[in-house]
Design an enzyme around this catalytic site. Sequence first.
Site, mmCIF file in Angstrom:
data_model
loop_
_atom_site.group_PDB
_atom_site.id
_atom_site.type_symbol
_atom_site.label_atom_id
_atom_site.label_comp_id
_atom_site.label_asym_id
_atom_site.label_seq_id
_atom_site.Cartn_x
_atom_site.Cartn_y
_atom_site.Cartn_z
ATOM 1 N N LEU A 1 1.960 -14.396 14.370
ATOM 2 C CA LEU A 1 1.266 -13.322 15.085
ATOM 3 C C LEU A 1 2.140 -12.660 16.145
ATOM 4 C CD1 LEU A 1 -2.202 -15.069 15.564
ATOM 5 C CD2 LEU A 1 -1.480 -13.523 13.721
ATOM 6 N N HIS B 1 -0.997 -7.710 15.850
ATOM 7 C CA HIS B 1 -2.163 -8.485 15.400
ATOM 8 C C HIS B 1 -3.162 -8.662 16.554
ATOM 9 C CE1 HIS B 1 0.970 -10.398 12.603
ATOM 10 N NE2 HIS B 1 0.114 -9.856 11.775
ATOM 11 N N GLN C 1 -2.260 -0.025 2.227
ATOM 12 C CA GLN C 1 -3.231 -1.124 2.188
ATOM 13 C C GLN C 1 -4.563 -0.677 2.823
ATOM 14 O OE1 GLN C 1 -1.516 -4.905 3.478
ATOM 15 N NE2 GLN C 1 -3.169 -5.082 4.953
HETATM 16 P P1 AMP Z 1 -0.020 -9.249 8.227
HETATM 17 O O1 AMP Z 1 -0.169 -10.540 8.946
HETATM 18 O O2 AMP Z 1 1.359 -8.683 8.277
HETATM 19 O O3 AMP Z 1 -0.631 -9.282 6.851
HETATM 20 O O4 AMP Z 1 -0.895 -8.197 9.041
HETATM 21 C C1 AMP Z 1 -2.247 -8.437 9.339
HETATM 22 C C2 AMP Z 1 -2.850 -7.162 9.880
HETATM 23 O O5 AMP Z 1 -2.145 -6.761 11.045
HETATM 24 C C3 AMP Z 1 -2.729 -5.997 8.861
HETATM 25 O O6 AMP Z 1 -3.915 -5.221 8.932
HETATM 26 C C4 AMP Z 1 -1.553 -5.235 9.401
HETATM 27 O O7 AMP Z 1 -1.565 -3.861 9.060
HETATM 28 C C5 AMP Z 1 -1.736 -5.419 10.904
HETATM 29 N N1 AMP Z 1 -0.471 -5.176 11.603
HETATM 30 C C6 AMP Z 1 0.745 -5.692 11.304
HETATM 31 N N2 AMP Z 1 1.682 -5.177 12.112
HETATM 32 C C7 AMP Z 1 1.040 -4.317 12.939
HETATM 33 C C8 AMP Z 1 1.461 -3.464 14.003
HETATM 34 N N3 AMP Z 1 2.739 -3.382 14.375
HETATM 35 N N4 AMP Z 1 0.531 -2.708 14.625
HETATM 36 C C9 AMP Z 1 -0.777 -2.772 14.255
HETATM 37 N N5 AMP Z 1 -1.241 -3.548 13.269
HETATM 38 C C10 AMP Z 1 -0.340 -4.316 12.613
#
Ligand code: AMP
Length: 315
Positions: A49, A53, A170
Site C-alpha cells: 500500500l 491506496h 480498469q
Molecule cells: P492495486 O493495488 O495496484 O491493484 O490498486 C488498488 C486500487 O488503488 C486500484 O483501484 C488502483 O487504481 C488504485 N491506485 C493505485 N495507484 C493509485 C494512485 N497513484 N492514485 C490513486 N489510486 C491508485
Amino acid sequence: MNRLRNLNVIRRTKRNLHIITTIPEMRDLKRNLIQSNKSIGFVPTMGALHHGHITLMEQAKKENDIAIASIYVNPTQFSAGEDFDKYPRTIEKDVSLLKGKIDYLFAPLESEIYPYDKNQICHVEPTPFNKIFEGIIRPEFFRGIATIVCKLLNIVQPDYAYFGQKDISQCILIRQLVKDLNIHSNIRVLETIRESDGLAMSSRNVYLTESERIKASIVYKALSAGKTLINSKNKTDLISTADLVNTITRILKNETSVTSIDYVSVASHIDMSELSQVRADTGAVLSTAIRLGSVRLIDNLLVGRAYTDILRPIS
Ligand code: AMP
C-alpha cells in the site's frame, strides 16, 4: 501457511482493525451490517500500500459508515512471464498503515478465492477490452480483473466501491461490469495521487533503480504536453489524434532511459475505444505504457468532459 500465521499474529496486535480471511466470515459481517443499517465503502487492492491506496480508503470511510479494504494479489490478471511471483507482498506493513484508517481488512488466501487452482468454469470475459492497447499487450489482464472484481463485489456487497484513475481502463471496465451484470454497488473513481515530480504512485515503483526513478517523471510530462495541446484550443476545435500522439511520443523518445513505448493512446472515456480526433470540450483519455529499463510504467490524464464525467462526485 506462513502468511496465515503472520495474519494471526497481526490479528492479536491490531485490535481496532478486524482482519477477515474467509468468505463465510465476510458474509456474516455483511449480514450484521445490513441489520444495523450501516453503509459499506469498499476498496479492493493488491497490497504493497501507498498513499494512493490510502486516499481511496479515507474517502470510503468519509462517505460510508464502515470502510472495508481487501488485499489479494490476483493470479488471474497476470499473464505468463509477468511479475506475479515477485509482486511486492508487504502484509505486515500494510496492516500497520491501515490501522485507524478502515474498519475491516479482507485478506483471503488464494485457495479461498480460486479453490480449483484458477480452473473455474465461469469467468467474466469483457471481449472489447481485449482489443484495446493494454488488452492486446496483456491478454489475460481484463478477464482477470473483471472476474476478480465481480467475485469481490459479490462477496463484500458494498454500497460504494472505490477505484483509482491511475488504472483508467480498469475503472471504465468496472463501471460497465456493474451495469451489465446488475451488481448492486456504486463505483467511485478518484483522481491519481502523484509524487511531487508527477510520477503516479504505484506499488511497482519499488522496481525502479534510483536513476530510473528520477527519469520516471517523463511519463507525466509527456502526457501533460498532450493535455496542454487540447486545452490551448477553443471548445469546439478538433485536434487530430496523430498530433497528440506525436507530441507525447516526441517527449518520451527524447528521454534515452525510455527503452520502449508500448503505446500512446487517445481514447474515449466511455469505452476506451481509440479516437481519430478529439473535440476540445469533450476531451479524451490520454494514456501511455512505456518501459524504463525493465520496469513497465503506465499512466493517463483525463482532459475535458472525460475528466468531469469520470471523477464525478456522489450527488
Ligand atoms: P492495486 O493495488 O495496484 O491493484 O490498486 C488498488 C486500487 O488503488 C486500484 O483501484 C488502483 O487504481 C488504485 N491506485 C493505485 N495507484 C493509485 C494512485 N497513484 N492514485 C490513486 N489510486 C491508485
